[in-house]
Design a protein around this motif. Structure first.
Motif, PDB file in Angstrom:
ATOM      1  N   ARG A   1       0.842  -1.197   0.000  1.00  0.00           N
ATOM      2  CA  ARG A   1       0.000   0.000   0.000  1.00  0.00           C
ATOM      3  C   ARG A   1       0.875   1.244   0.000  1.00  0.00           C
ATOM      4  O   ARG A   1       1.800   1.379   0.803  1.00  0.00           O
ATOM      5  CB  ARG A   1      -0.935  -0.003   1.211  1.00  0.00           C
ATOM      6  CG  ARG A   1      -2.067   1.021   1.113  1.00  0.00           C
ATOM      7  CD  ARG A   1      -3.032   0.881   2.285  1.00  0.00           C
ATOM      8  NE  ARG A   1      -3.775  -0.359   2.263  1.00  0.00           N
ATOM      9  CZ  ARG A   1      -4.903  -0.542   1.577  1.00  0.00           C
ATOM     10  NH1 ARG A   1      -5.399   0.451   0.837  1.00  0.00           N
ATOM     11  NH2 ARG A   1      -5.529  -1.697   1.624  1.00  0.00           N
ATOM     12  N   GLN A   2       0.613   2.129  -0.928  1.00  0.00           N
ATOM     13  CA  GLN A   2       1.351   3.379  -1.032  1.00  0.00           C
ATOM     14  C   GLN A   2       0.904   4.344   0.066  1.00  0.00           C
ATOM     15  O   GLN A   2      -0.151   4.143   0.707  1.00  0.00           O
ATOM     16  CB  GLN A   2       1.125   4.001  -2.414  1.00  0.00           C
ATOM     17  CG  GLN A   2       1.584   3.122  -3.564  1.00  0.00           C
ATOM     18  CD  GLN A   2       1.299   3.754  -4.914  1.00  0.00           C
ATOM     19  OE1 GLN A   2       0.923   4.923  -5.020  1.00  0.00           O
ATOM     20  NE2 GLN A   2       1.477   2.967  -5.971  1.00  0.00           N
ATOM     21  N   PRO A   3       1.693   5.430   0.330  1.00  0.00           N
ATOM     22  CA  PRO A   3       1.310   6.409   1.367  1.00  0.00           C
ATOM     23  C   PRO A   3      -0.088   6.996   1.178  1.00  0.00           C
ATOM     24  O   PRO A   3      -0.766   7.340   2.148  1.00  0.00           O
ATOM     25  CB  PRO A   3       2.388   7.482   1.233  1.00  0.00           C
ATOM     26  CG  PRO A   3       3.573   6.745   0.709  1.00  0.00           C
ATOM     27  CD  PRO A   3       3.022   5.720  -0.220  1.00  0.00           C
ATOM     28  N   ASN A   4      -0.528   7.083  -0.082  1.00  0.00           N
ATOM     29  CA  ASN A   4      -1.867   7.632  -0.341  1.00  0.00           C
ATOM     30  C   ASN A   4      -2.967   6.583  -0.184  1.00  0.00           C
ATOM     31  O   ASN A   4      -4.144   6.846  -0.449  1.00  0.00           O
ATOM     32  CB  ASN A   4      -1.930   8.253  -1.730  1.00  0.00           C
ATOM     33  CG  ASN A   4      -1.693   7.237  -2.846  1.00  0.00           C
ATOM     34  OD1 ASN A   4      -1.537   6.045  -2.593  1.00  0.00           O
ATOM     35  ND2 ASN A   4      -1.667   7.712  -4.079  1.00  0.00           N
ATOM     36  N   GLY A   5      -2.594   5.366   0.220  1.00  0.00           N
ATOM     37  CA  GLY A   5      -3.578   4.303   0.442  1.00  0.00           C
ATOM     38  C   GLY A   5      -3.818   3.417  -0.753  1.00  0.00           C
ATOM     39  O   GLY A   5      -4.505   2.396  -0.640  1.00  0.00           O
ATOM     40  N   GLN A   6      -3.270   3.780  -1.889  1.00  0.00           N
ATOM     41  CA  GLN A   6      -3.491   2.991  -3.106  1.00  0.00           C
ATOM     42  C   GLN A   6      -2.663   1.714  -3.063  1.00  0.00           C
ATOM     43  O   GLN A   6      -1.498   1.713  -2.661  1.00  0.00           O
ATOM     44  CB  GLN A   6      -3.123   3.808  -4.343  1.00  0.00           C
ATOM     45  CG  GLN A   6      -3.445   3.115  -5.660  1.00  0.00           C
ATOM     46  CD  GLN A   6      -3.175   4.017  -6.853  1.00  0.00           C
ATOM     47  OE1 GLN A   6      -2.802   5.179  -6.698  1.00  0.00           O
ATOM     48  NE2 GLN A   6      -3.362   3.480  -8.039  1.00  0.00           N
TER      49      GLN A   6
ATOM     50  N   GLN B   1      -0.538  -1.505  -4.516  1.00  0.00           N
ATOM     51  CA  GLN B   1       0.418  -1.683  -5.597  1.00  0.00           C
ATOM     52  C   GLN B   1       1.011  -3.085  -5.539  1.00  0.00           C
ATOM     53  O   GLN B   1       1.087  -3.711  -4.472  1.00  0.00           O
ATOM     54  CB  GLN B   1       1.538  -0.649  -5.512  1.00  0.00           C
ATOM     55  CG  GLN B   1       2.402  -0.769  -4.267  1.00  0.00           C
ATOM     56  CD  GLN B   1       3.570   0.201  -4.274  1.00  0.00           C
ATOM     57  OE1 GLN B   1       3.879   0.824  -5.290  1.00  0.00           O
ATOM     58  NE2 GLN B   1       4.227   0.346  -3.133  1.00  0.00           N
TER      59      GLN B   1
END
Length: 262
Positions: A88-93, A95
């Protein structure tokens, strides 16, 4: 009359027997991977077992129904060694991540050219990501024939994959497009481990005659096939319900596409 009936009727006329059903059907296979590296894609191979010699005449190894079922499957070997995880990326998305990091057998550009994580709006379940990996095998036939793509359920894996493979079925005499490997990730806490040479998925074929044998041959890279493929590949990027386009595809299809290599 449907497009399938029209095609079957024309095929029967070409064979000179309107009522006949082929006892064997020839299907060509080839690989179309524009990024290069064709050597990683192994030929499809008939499914086989390494069982001990049967101890009884009633053993499963000699059951005609089981033998017939097994021999109709062709194995597509996995082309890569890779351990994938969902991060999970910092923006919540979410990957896709390579768990092997710097020790991975694949470079990032190789992974990016072969696989993608579908947007959540395209998932079947909000908590089950769907990934897709290129599987650029193309099957082609000149008589009615469907390819059926399934998970490798005849092989045993000590560590099961953390989800389910998405199957597919379509007519290769009308729509000989490249395959893809779709995977619905049910348990994102577990990695997806792919090992080169292991069974990746199966294909089998459905024909007008259920008893027909499939003769799988390597397909010649012809100008006719190349032109036809270009007319149907990626149409799903522009329209929905691609099955509705089979009639138009049949109209522009050359009479012969199958040409065994050599």
């Amino acid at each position: 009359m449907s497009w399938e009936d029209q095609f079957a009727e024309e095929a029967d006329r070409r064979e000179g027997d309107a009522q006949g059903k082929s006892r064997s059907v020839t299907v060509g296979w080839t690989v179309r991977f524009p990024q290069g590296g064709d050597a990683i894609w192994s030929p499809p191979k008939p499914f086989s077992r390494k069982d001990p010699k049967p101890a009884s005449a009633k053993s499963v190894q000699v059951c005609p129904a089981a033998i017939d079922f097994d021999r109709r499957h062709f194995v597509i070997p996995c082309p890569i060694d890779l351990t994938l995880t969902i991060g999970r990326q910092p923006n919540g998305q979410l990957q896709l991540m390579d768990a092997d990091g710097q020790k991975s057998a694949m470079r990032p550009q190789g992974r990016n050219s072969m696989m993608l994580l579908h947007p959540q709006s395209e998932w079947r379940h909000p908590e089950r990501p769907i990934i897709q990996i290129v599987a650029p095998y193309v099957f082609v036939a000149d008589e009615p024939c469907y390819v059926v793509q399934t998970a490798p359920y005849l092989d045993y894996f000590p560590t099961p994959r953390p989800g389910v493979q998405m199957g597919g079925r379509f007519p290769v005499h009308i729509w000989p497009r490249p395959l893809s490997w779709g995977f619905e990730w049910h348990d994102v806490s577990k990695p997806l481990v792919l090992k080169r040479g292991e069974p990746w998925f199966y294909v089998r074929f459905e024909t007008e005659n259920p008893a027909a044998h499939i003769r799988l041959v390597e397909q010649e890279d012809t100008e006719e096939l190349d032109k036809y493929l270009k007319s149907i590949v990626d149409v799903s990027n522009y329209v929905n319900k691609t099955y509705s386009m089979f009639g138009e595809a049949r109209r522009i299809r050359p009479d012969k596409l199958l040409k065994p290599k050599g």
